[in-house]
Design a protein around this motif. Structure first.
Motif, short mmCIF file in Angstrom:
data_model
loop_
_atom_site.label_atom_id
_atom_site.label_comp_id
_atom_site.label_asym_id
_atom_site.label_seq_id
_atom_site.Cartn_x
_atom_site.Cartn_y
_atom_site.Cartn_z
N UNK A 1 12.15 20.24 57.72
CA UNK A 1 13.44 20.66 58.28
C UNK A 1 14.48 20.92 57.20
N UNK A 2 14.58 20.04 56.20
CA UNK A 2 15.68 20.09 55.24
C UNK A 2 15.27 20.54 53.83
N UNK A 3 13.98 20.47 53.51
CA UNK A 3 13.51 20.92 52.20
C UNK A 3 12.71 22.21 52.31
N UNK A 4 12.07 22.41 53.45
CA UNK A 4 11.45 23.68 53.84
C UNK A 4 10.06 23.88 53.24
N UNK A 5 9.17 24.29 54.11
CA UNK A 5 7.79 24.56 53.72
C UNK A 5 7.71 25.69 52.71
N UNK A 6 8.64 26.63 52.78
CA UNK A 6 8.64 27.76 51.84
C UNK A 6 8.90 27.32 50.41
N UNK A 7 9.48 26.13 50.24
CA UNK A 7 9.79 25.61 48.91
C UNK A 7 8.74 24.62 48.39
N UNK A 8 7.74 24.32 49.20
CA UNK A 8 6.75 23.32 48.80
C UNK A 8 5.79 23.91 47.77
N UNK A 9 5.48 23.09 46.76
CA UNK A 9 4.56 23.51 45.69
C UNK A 9 3.23 22.80 45.92
N UNK A 10 2.25 23.56 46.37
CA UNK A 10 0.97 22.95 46.74
C UNK A 10 0.24 22.37 45.54
N UNK A 11 0.39 23.01 44.38
CA UNK A 11 -0.37 22.57 43.20
C UNK A 11 -0.01 21.15 42.77
N UNK A 12 1.22 20.74 42.97
CA UNK A 12 1.64 19.40 42.55
C UNK A 12 1.95 18.52 43.76
N UNK A 13 1.31 18.80 44.88
CA UNK A 13 1.44 17.98 46.07
C UNK A 13 0.10 17.33 46.38
N UNK A 14 0.16 16.19 47.07
CA UNK A 14 -1.05 15.50 47.52
C UNK A 14 -0.91 15.23 49.02
N UNK A 15 -1.87 14.52 49.57
CA UNK A 15 -1.78 14.20 50.99
C UNK A 15 -0.56 13.34 51.30
N UNK A 16 -0.23 12.43 50.38
CA UNK A 16 0.87 11.50 50.63
C UNK A 16 2.12 11.80 49.81
N UNK A 17 2.12 12.91 49.08
CA UNK A 17 3.29 13.28 48.27
C UNK A 17 3.52 14.78 48.39
N UNK A 18 4.74 15.15 48.75
CA UNK A 18 5.09 16.56 48.85
C UNK A 18 6.11 16.91 47.77
N UNK A 19 5.88 18.03 47.09
CA UNK A 19 6.75 18.49 46.01
C UNK A 19 7.42 19.78 46.44
N UNK A 20 8.75 19.78 46.39
CA UNK A 20 9.54 20.96 46.75
C UNK A 20 10.42 21.35 45.56
N UNK A 21 10.59 22.65 45.38
CA UNK A 21 11.54 23.18 44.40
C UNK A 21 12.64 23.88 45.19
N UNK A 22 13.83 23.29 45.18
CA UNK A 22 14.95 23.78 46.00
C UNK A 22 15.97 24.46 45.09
N UNK A 23 16.36 25.67 45.44
CA UNK A 23 17.32 26.43 44.66
C UNK A 23 18.75 26.04 45.01
#
Length: 331
Positions: free
Chosen positions: A288-310
């Motif tokens: 909702x607030x960080x957005x799937x479009x900003x998620x970086x799959x390469x540095x994400x795991x099942x229990x950790x999500x990585x987002x790059x927010x502009x």
């Protein structure tokens, strides 16, 4: 008889018998010889030790100061807290960085609460950004690790328990940590999310001054100076969210999203990492607030999500997400 009443003279003759402990006795002579021998032995030992030390230093000049350098490396100088807050601008050497990450991710630290894969993913982000401004929600077992990996930068921790904050400040000199009074609970999550969606163009908008926000999810009781910091990395690993009465991480994720978008500077970006992403609250609020479009799959795991927010001029002011990400967040 008159002769006996006159002055009398007493004459003392030296005795020919000497006591056994006298200066000229065999025992005294033997004791003196032993003391002389002991002094000579100690002098020889000192000379040999000095010679050995000088020879070792000549063969290996780097070894002579090893003890001094080791002591200096672990010493905490006066004013360390202020220096940490200001940042020295010098990061860790690469091999030291790698050693710390390998030790922590391999489970060598018994207090670690994160899986090794999550530790490595966060470390990969810090390797790229450190030394930087790092904001961490939660005081977990990795507190010393995050501080070390961001050596030369500023690392700030936020936690719900003021007593635990004080406890860790005593154990880790120079630690910068503040307590947060959360006003939410996990059981309120559906209503809070609906209210934030309804007010995303008003009090819960993506770009705003959190100090004056009326949004229920906004954290606005931090020290004022923290809202002026351009945070390079934000790690959400707290507060507690595993029971219905726990504060939950709705406010932490919302606040992280606003801080990232409100950051000044052309082309500025903030890496936001959310731990325990497999849980419903963390996953839904992140979308909702960080957005799937900003998620970086390469540095994400099942229990950790990585987002790059502009942030800066690139940040949207009318909505948090756009396109498919907004639709996904609504479900």
């Amino acid at each position: 008889m008159k002769g006996l009443s006159g002055p009398k003279l007493l004459v003392v003759h030296p005795s020919s018998n000497k006591s056994p402990g006298g200066a000229g006795s065999p025992g005294a002579v033997l004791g003196a010889r032993r003391r002389v021998c002991a002094a000579v032995f100690l002098a020889c030992f000192a000379c040999i030790s000095l010679g050995t030390t000088l020879l070792s230093a000549a063969r290996d000049p780097g070894a002579a100061g090893a003890g001094t350098r080791a002591a200096a490396a672990f010493a905490v100088p006066a004013g360390a807290g202020a220096a940490a807050a200001a940042g020295t601008g010098e990061g860790l050497p690469g091999h030291v960085f790698d050693a710390l990450v390998q030790y922590a991710s391999a489970g060598g630290n018994s207090t670690a609460s994160m899986p090794g894969g999550d530790v490595r993913a966060i470390a990969a982000v810090l390797r790229r950004r450190a030394p930087c401004n790092l904001l961490v929600f939660g005081l977990g077992g990795e507190v010393p690790l995050w501080r070390a990996l961001n050596h030369g930068g500023r690392t700030v921790f936020l936690d719900e328990n003021q007593y635990y904050v004080s406890h860790l400040e005593g154990r880790h000199p120079g630690l910068e940590a503040y307590d947060v009074a959360y006003t939410t609970t996990v059981r309120e999550f559906p209503d809070l999310l609906d209210a934030a969606r309804a007010a995303r163009a008003a009090e819960c908008r993506p770009v705003q001054n959190l100090l004056f926000s009326d949004c229920r999810l906004a954290i606005n009781d931090l020290p004022n100076q923290l809202y002026d910091v351009s945070w390079d990395v934000i790690l959400v690993d707290g507060p507690r969210g595993y029971t219905a009465t726990s504060p939950g991480r709705m406010s932490a994720i919302f606040t992280a999203g606003v801080l990232a978008r409100t950051r000044a500077g052309e082309g500025a970006t903030t890496d936001v990492l959310v731990h325990d992403y497999e849980r419903e609250v963390e996953r839904a609020c992140s979308r909702e607030f960080l957005c799937e479009e900003n998620r970086v799959a390469e540095t994400s795991t099942r229990s950790l999500a990585h987002f790059v927010v502009r942030g800066g001029s690139s940040a949207r002011r009318d909505a948090f997400c756009s396109g498919p990400g907004a639709a996904a967040a609504a479900h």
